[in-house]
Design a protein around this motif. Structure first.
Motif, PDB file in Angstrom:
ATOM      1  N   ARG A  61      -0.189 -23.152  -0.794  1.00  0.00           N
ATOM      2  CA  ARG A  61      -1.242 -22.473  -0.877  1.00  0.00           C
ATOM      3  C   ARG A  61      -1.942 -22.682  -2.172  1.00  0.00           C
ATOM      4  O   ARG A  61      -1.333 -22.476  -3.053  1.00  0.00           O
ATOM      5  N   VAL A  62      -3.309 -22.932  -2.064  1.00  0.00           N
ATOM      6  CA  VAL A  62      -3.915 -23.036  -3.436  1.00  0.00           C
ATOM      7  C   VAL A  62      -4.783 -21.907  -4.082  1.00  0.00           C
ATOM      8  O   VAL A  62      -5.417 -21.877  -4.944  1.00  0.00           O
ATOM      9  N   ARG A  91     -14.703 -20.924  -7.520  1.00  0.00           N
ATOM     10  CA  ARG A  91     -13.829 -21.867  -8.405  1.00  0.00           C
ATOM     11  C   ARG A  91     -13.645 -21.264  -9.862  1.00  0.00           C
ATOM     12  O   ARG A  91     -12.914 -21.354 -10.646  1.00  0.00           O
ATOM     13  N   THR A  92     -14.933 -20.213 -10.340  1.00  0.00           N
ATOM     14  CA  THR A  92     -14.795 -19.850 -11.749  1.00  0.00           C
ATOM     15  C   THR A  92     -13.717 -18.583 -11.731  1.00  0.00           C
ATOM     16  O   THR A  92     -13.514 -18.232 -13.020  1.00  0.00           O
ATOM     17  N   TYR A  93     -13.408 -18.061 -10.448  1.00  0.00           N
ATOM     18  CA  TYR A  93     -12.381 -16.983 -10.683  1.00  0.00           C
ATOM     19  C   TYR A  93     -10.904 -17.626 -10.423  1.00  0.00           C
ATOM     20  O   TYR A  93     -10.053 -16.845 -10.410  1.00  0.00           O
ATOM     21  N   GLN A  94     -10.667 -18.868 -10.325  1.00  0.00           N
ATOM     22  CA  GLN A  94      -9.388 -19.361  -9.968  1.00  0.00           C
ATOM     23  C   GLN A  94      -8.557 -19.377 -11.155  1.00  0.00           C
ATOM     24  O   GLN A  94      -9.229 -19.774 -12.183  1.00  0.00           O
ATOM     25  N   SER A  99      -7.780 -28.001  -7.149  1.00  0.00           N
ATOM     26  CA  SER A  99      -9.273 -28.367  -6.544  1.00  0.00           C
ATOM     27  C   SER A  99      -9.181 -27.666  -5.427  1.00  0.00           C
ATOM     28  O   SER A  99      -8.773 -27.805  -4.392  1.00  0.00           O
ATOM     29  N   ILE A 100     -10.444 -26.574  -5.281  1.00  0.00           N
ATOM     30  CA  ILE A 100     -10.769 -25.910  -4.158  1.00  0.00           C
ATOM     31  C   ILE A 100     -12.008 -26.672  -3.334  1.00  0.00           C
ATOM     32  O   ILE A 100     -12.792 -26.860  -4.064  1.00  0.00           O
ATOM     33  N   VAL A 105     -12.572 -22.996   1.781  1.00  0.00           N
ATOM     34  CA  VAL A 105     -13.492 -21.942   1.701  1.00  0.00           C
ATOM     35  C   VAL A 105     -13.676 -21.346   3.188  1.00  0.00           C
ATOM     36  O   VAL A 105     -13.502 -20.313   3.447  1.00  0.00           O
ATOM     37  N   ASN A 106     -13.926 -22.232   3.990  1.00  0.00           N
ATOM     38  CA  ASN A 106     -14.280 -22.249   5.311  1.00  0.00           C
ATOM     39  C   ASN A 106     -13.058 -21.507   6.039  1.00  0.00           C
ATOM     40  O   ASN A 106     -13.221 -20.599   6.812  1.00  0.00           O
TER      41      ASN A 106
END
Length: 252
Positions: A61-62, A91-94, A99-100, A105-106
């Motif tokens: 899980r990413v 992505r700024t919170y990862q 790579s997301i 997201v969906n």
């Protein structure tokens, strides 16, 4: 002798008893399984949100549970953001360097039951309009069926045949269709080139009138003479005691 395999239905029963604050020993007795099976099933449900067997292989899980909740908040606070916009912002919170993608997201949003819908279009109502509507309802809340049967309701609608691409999409729960922040508000005389006027009573539908352009005072007078009065004659027996209910737009 190997371990006894527990059916999925039994595992969900274990979870249900756990939610009801049953002790693991009690659950084991009720579900005819070992205490270890109960503990493992509850741990699996807490960690993975399900009772299925853990996957033995596949891509890890990413995103973390905390990061998934951040995505949920972003989508709830910005229901009109596209998946591309949500992906870039998330992505700024990862914390990881994985790579997301938009497909991830969906999937996360669907896990939260947040689906994408066309924006619902509803009439624009001011606070004063809402007060008037509530007052109208309260004044008539005790009317009898016979009283309502003497009312002829009418309304007209315009249909826009072009510019269909202006509809936006929003991400929301299924039961939030008519909440104000997910609605595209429009004015009463919203655009269109073809319109229809109609009337109803408790006895059925009246005469319809189709017209071109927008309703104005001259067209409305013609509608009253050639559609409203025939509708009254058709649907209401007592012409001396009846009510014509309209929506009081400017042309009325």
């Amino acid at each position: 002798m190997g371990r006894k395999r527990i059916e999925t239905q039994v595992k969900w029963q274990i979870v249900a008893y756990y939610k009801l604050n049953y002790h693991p020993n009690q659950i084991a007795s009720l579900c005819n399984c070992s205490r270890g099976c109960v503990v493992n099933t509850i741990r699996n449900w807490k960690e993975n949100g399900g009772v299925g067997d853990k996957s033995r292989s596949g891509r890890p899980r990413v995103s973390t549970e905390k990061e998934d909740k951040t995505l949920f908040k972003l989508a709830r606070n910005n229901p009109r953001w596209s998946v591309r916009k949500l992906t870039g912002e998330w992505r700024t919170y990862q914390s990881s360097k994985s790579s997301i993608g938009r497909s991830t997201v969906n999937r996360r949003l669907l896990d939260f039951q947040l689906e994408s819908y066309n924006e619902t279009e509803k009439q624009l109502l001011s606070k004063e309009d809402k007060k008037k509507r509530l007052k109208w309802c309260l004044e008539r809340k005790n009317w009898t069926f016979e009283k309502w049967s003497s009312v002829l309701f009418s309304d007209e609608s315009n249909f826009q045949l072009v510019n269909r691409k202006t509809t936006a999409r929003v991400r929301r729960f299924k039961n939030e269709k008519y909440e104000s922040r997910f609605i595209k508000q429009r004015v009463q005389a919203g655009g269109g080139s073809v319109g229809i006027w109609g009337a109803i009573t408790s006895n059925g539908t009246g005469v319809c009138q189709v017209y071109s352009g927008r309703m104005d005072q001259y067209l409305y007078i013609d509608t009253l003479e050639n559609a409203m009065l025939p509708s009254r004659d058709l649907l209401i027996d007592d012409h001396s005691n009846w009510i014509y209910q309209q929506d009081y737009v400017l042309c009325h």
